[in-house]
Design an enzyme around this catalytic site. Structure first.
Site, PDB file in Angstrom:
ATOM      1  N   CYS A   1       0.825  -1.211   0.000  1.00 39.51           N
ATOM      2  CA  CYS A   1       0.000   0.000   0.000  1.00 39.51           C
ATOM      3  C   CYS A   1       0.857   1.257   0.000  1.00 39.51           C
ATOM      4  CB  CYS A   1      -0.946   0.005   1.205  1.00 39.51           C
ATOM      5  SG  CYS A   1      -0.084   0.026   2.777  1.00 39.51           S
TER       6      CYS A   1
ATOM      7  N   ASP B   1       2.278   2.646   2.527  1.00 40.29           N
ATOM      8  CA  ASP B   1       2.191   3.412   3.760  1.00 40.29           C
ATOM      9  C   ASP B   1       3.462   3.263   4.596  1.00 40.29           C
ATOM     10  OD1 ASP B   1      -0.248   4.192   2.983  1.00 40.29           O
ATOM     11  OD2 ASP B   1      -1.381   2.870   4.295  1.00 40.29           O
TER      12      ASP B   1
ATOM     13  N   CYS C   1      -2.996   4.905   6.182  1.00 39.60           N
ATOM     14  CA  CYS C   1      -4.447   4.933   6.161  1.00 39.60           C
ATOM     15  C   CYS C   1      -5.005   5.117   7.568  1.00 39.60           C
ATOM     16  CB  CYS C   1      -4.955   3.615   5.586  1.00 39.60           C
ATOM     17  SG  CYS C   1      -4.673   2.244   6.708  1.00 39.60           S
TER      18      CYS C   1
ATOM     19  N   CYS D   1      -2.633  -3.407   8.281  1.00 37.02           N
ATOM     20  CA  CYS D   1      -2.284  -2.071   8.767  1.00 37.02           C
ATOM     21  C   CYS D   1      -1.789  -2.144  10.211  1.00 37.02           C
ATOM     22  CB  CYS D   1      -3.488  -1.143   8.693  1.00 37.02           C
ATOM     23  SG  CYS D   1      -4.391  -1.260   7.142  1.00 37.02           S
TER      24      CYS D   1
HETATM   25 FE1  FES Z   1      -1.575   0.544   4.190  1.00 41.42          FE
HETATM   26 FE2  FES Z   1      -3.474   0.510   5.953  1.00 41.42          FE
HETATM   27  S1  FES Z   1      -3.711   0.452   3.791  1.00 41.42           S
HETATM   28  S2  FES Z   1      -1.369   0.532   6.299  1.00 41.42           S
END
Ligand code: FES
Length: 146
Positions: free
Chosen positions: A34, A36, A59, A103
């Site tokens: 993702c 992140d 997120c 996450c």
């Molecule tokens: Fe990447 Fe939640 S979608 S940490």
């Protein structure tokens, strides 16, 4: 409801957001899928986590789980914080939707990476397995084979 009240609360009012100057341990991890990123800062005195802060480009679930993770490890001895699992964080938040569990893994990894940094900086011995039980990104396999 998709998200529990606790998740919404920690997402809207995340605890311990920010940066600690001269932190004793800093961990930065990312989720390749993702994109992140999570950064965790620890202030440690006599083996106890006296302060913790985090920054994330992630997120809502990543924010909520990091927030809860910081609350769970604050005031705890380092070796106890090391045992924090993403399941424990998810439980403390009254659950997360299945597709958001990854996450919470980010939060667990960030805590571990920060503790590892603290151990490394202070020459504290540890078992590598303590950090690489799973497919965590806090330890780099190639370092051992260089
Ligand atoms: Fe990447 Fe939640 S979608 S940490």
């Amino acid at each position: 409801m998709l998200y529990s009240e606790k998740v919404m609360d920690h997402f809207r009012n995340p605890r311990n957001v920010g940066e600690i100057e001269n932190a004793d341990g800093v961990g930065e991890v990312g989720n390749a899928k993702c994109g992140d990123i999570m950064k965790m800062y620890l202030k440690i005195e006599d083996g106890v986590i006296v302060d913790v802060k985090f920054e994330t480009f992630g997120c809502g679930s990543a924010i909520a789980t990091s927030s809860m993770a910081t609350e769970l490890i604050k005031g705890k001895p380092v070796d106890e914080a090391l045992k924090l699992t993403n399941q424990a964080v998810v439980e403390a938040l009254d659950g997360l939707p299945a597709h958001k569990i990854h996450c919470s893994v980010l939060a667990e990894e960030a805590v571990r990476a920060a503790i590892k940094d603290y151990y490394d900086k202070n020459g504290i011995a540890y078992e590598p397995e303590q950090f690489c039980g799973g497919d965590c990104s806090c330890c780099h396999e190639h370092d051992h084979h260089a």
